[in-house]
Each structure stands twice: as C-alpha cells, then as structure tokens.
Design a protein around this motif. Sequence first.
Motif, PDB file in Angstrom:
ATOM      1  N   ALA A 110       0.807  -1.236   0.000  1.00 54.32           N
ATOM      2  CA  ALA A 110       0.000   0.000   0.000  1.00 54.32           C
ATOM      3  C   ALA A 110       0.833   1.275   0.000  1.00 54.32           C
ATOM      4  CB  ALA A 110      -0.960   0.007   1.185  1.00 54.32           C
ATOM      5  N   ARG A 138      -2.563  -0.536  -4.596  1.00 55.29           N
ATOM      6  CA  ARG A 138      -3.332  -0.116  -3.416  1.00 55.29           C
ATOM      7  C   ARG A 138      -4.766   0.262  -3.810  1.00 55.29           C
ATOM      8  NH1 ARG A 138      -5.687   3.757  -1.044  1.00 55.29           N
ATOM      9  NH2 ARG A 138      -5.048   5.375  -2.495  1.00 55.29           N
ATOM     10  N   VAL A 187      -6.907  -2.825  -4.556  1.00 54.60           N
ATOM     11  CA  VAL A 187      -7.322  -3.517  -3.319  1.00 54.60           C
ATOM     12  C   VAL A 187      -8.412  -2.702  -2.613  1.00 54.60           C
ATOM     13  CG1 VAL A 187      -6.570  -4.260  -1.028  1.00 54.60           C
ATOM     14  CG2 VAL A 187      -5.100  -4.689  -2.990  1.00 54.60           C
ATOM     15  N   ASP A 188      -8.217  -1.396  -2.574  1.00 56.29           N
ATOM     16  CA  ASP A 188      -9.185  -0.477  -1.984  1.00 56.29           C
ATOM     17  C   ASP A 188     -10.566  -0.666  -2.626  1.00 56.29           C
ATOM     18  OD1 ASP A 188     -10.369   1.638  -0.720  1.00 56.29           O
ATOM     19  OD2 ASP A 188      -9.003   3.167  -1.471  1.00 56.29           O
TER      20      ASP A 188
END
Lengths: 203, 203
Positions: free
Chosen positions: B118, B125, B128-129
């Motif tokens: 991240a 990142r 995934v967020d």
Amino acid sequence: MASRSDTYQRILESARDLIYASSYADVGVAAICERANVKKGSFYHFFTSKQELTISVLDTYFVDMKEQILDHAFNSGLKPMERLNKFYTMVIDMQSSIFEQTGHVLGCPFGNLALELATRDEPIRKKVDQVFTRLQTLIKVTLDEAMASGDLEQIDTGATARALIAYFEGAVLLAKAHNDPSILKQLLPAAAQIRILPSNQIN
Amino acid sequence: MASRSDTYQRILESARDLIYASSYADVGVAAICERANVKKGSFYHFFTSKQELTISVLDTYFVDMKEQILDHAFNSGLKPMERLNKFYTMVIDMQSSIFEQTGHVLGCPFGNLALELATRDEPIRKKVDQVFTRLQTLIKVTLDEAMASGDLEQIDTGATARALIAYFEGAVLLAKAHNDPSILKQLLPAAAQIRILPSNQIN
C-alpha cells in the motif's frame, strides 16, 4: 569516531525505518548500509543476514511500543476498560501523525511483516507470533481485572483479548489499504462491544 | 498448440498461485514464466509489467471469490444475518482446506497485498481499496435489508459493514501469523456483536 554500538544502532534504525515505510523484500542490505552510512563489512560484523537483523528490529519495535504506548495506556492508573480506550487513542494519534509526516498510513509493523512473510520465513513468523501473544496476555490481564471488579460480565478473557487484537489489526489494515487514518477513529470505538463467552455458555 | 488465450490464462494462474503462497516481491517474472511454461517474450506480449499482471490477478481473485463464495453466501435465499454467517463458514472451510493442502494459512489475497504494497504501489493499493469498497457495499446492502425487516436495530450500516470487514481481515491476519486456521473458528462468530450506531446517536 563512532563506537561499535553506535554503528549497530544505526544499522538497526535504518533497517527499521526503511522496512516500515515499504516492505521487507523491498529493502536490501545495500540500502540499509547506505542509509546507516556504514560499510557492508560492518553489517556482517553484527548480523549474519537481513533475516537476523529483522528479528532484532522486531524486538526494538516491541520495546518502543511498550515504552511509548503500552506502559502509558496499561500502567496508567485508569480503570481497566479505560486503559484499552487509551491504547486505541494513542495508536490513532500515532498513525495520524505518521500520515501527516509521510503521506501514508504505515500501519502495524507486526501485522505488515506477518502478512508479507508468514508463509515463507518461519523465524520471523514466530517472532511476530510471540509479539501478538504478549499483547494478548496484556489485554487478557486487563479484562480479568475488569471482570473481577464487576465492570465486565463473565467472558472468555483469553479469546476476547485475541478478538480485540484481530479487530485492531483489521482496522489498521483497512486504514492502510484506503490510506486514511480517520478509519481508525471511525472503527476502533466499536471494539468495546466485542465479547467471547466462556465455551460452556455457547450452545 | 496452445492458443494465445491459453498462454494468457496460464501466466495469470501461475502468478496468482505463486504470489498467494509467498508475496509479491518474492515472485519474479522469470519464476512466473517457468511455472506457466511460457517464454519471457510471451509474458511481455500480454503484460507490460508484473504490476499490471498483479492488477489482473486481483480482478480474477475477485471474480472467483464472487462465484465461489459471495454468490453462494449472499444470494442464498437465507435471511440477511444468516448470509453473513454463511460467508464466514465458507471462508473458514476454504482456509482450513488450504492449510491441510499446503501446511500454511495463506490468508486473504487482498489483505496480503494491501499490507505489503500500500505505501509504495499506488495502482495496486487502489485496486485492493476498490475490492474492499465492493465488499463493504455488499455487506451494507445485507445489513440494510436486515434493518428494514426488523432483524437489526438502527445502526450506521456503512460503517458497520466496514467494521465487519476489519474484524474479518484481522482474524485472518492472526490465523496467518499463528499459522492456525482454528483461530478463525474461535473468533469469527463474535462478528455478530459489532455494531456502529448512526453518528447522531453518538455523544
């Protein structure tokens, strides 16, 4: 001229800062030596490998977390359940301050290394495991005290302590994934609701 | 002879298996090609970088998680709160079965990459967020339905959905750190206690 122990300390602190800001794999011995301003020979005088150094780094993280946060929160003269809130508040402040300085939520150094390395580096996994177990014992003792003083119903304090660590680590993980420390402020107060009953009360 | 799309698929699956079993940094393009039995030229025909491949890998994880777990748990005809239990049970079974096959708790592929990357890979990142946000929406809709049918008191369903994901990710993190899938069985049922009240009810 710097003493040996200065050199040792500089290597340790450089590794710690670099790994925390990115990841274990992303930080090589050369980069650690460059930041610490020491020669590779000095590195291998003190450490046989990056793995051995990282285990020492984890020890220093725990000592610092104990001195800077745990001792203040858990030996604070507060009532047991208030100590937990103090712990969460101190972590929220620390993560927010790191975010302001770096632009990133860096998260929990133990959780970070657990997810990066647990399947492929057994000594580091075991060291992280030990830290979580020590933290679990500290929280369990706090819950035991709250239960003894009647501030808490009958629960399985060991399992509840573990559940509180899980919730804490997960909140930190989401804050890192969203890169937003305010998530900790939103989520951590709900930890007060988490209880695991003694197993003989579960049907 | 294998078609182009076979090659693409083999690269994707090799990367996915290798990264899940260890970490992003630990898996190079050469290892992915070797496992997929393709030449490096083929890799760069399909992907400009390991980063781009990993974003595709995250997409396939989500599709598979949706088909193998989410659709069964959340479109199951069960009552809303029972869908969440079904989700936890399916995850416990999956992690236990992976542990039996590999000797390791591999954890959540999204959580793993969040903590590893991240701070230093913004596109990964963000991906995934997005996954956590989609999962949060799915759980929020479920909680909204439970609230509408009177099975749940008035809560902030968005924040509670996020809290449930945090607890879930944290339990998986501890199971990976201790390398013991039974931790999920011990901890996940307590998710049912976690509620975040609407902010106007918080003093």
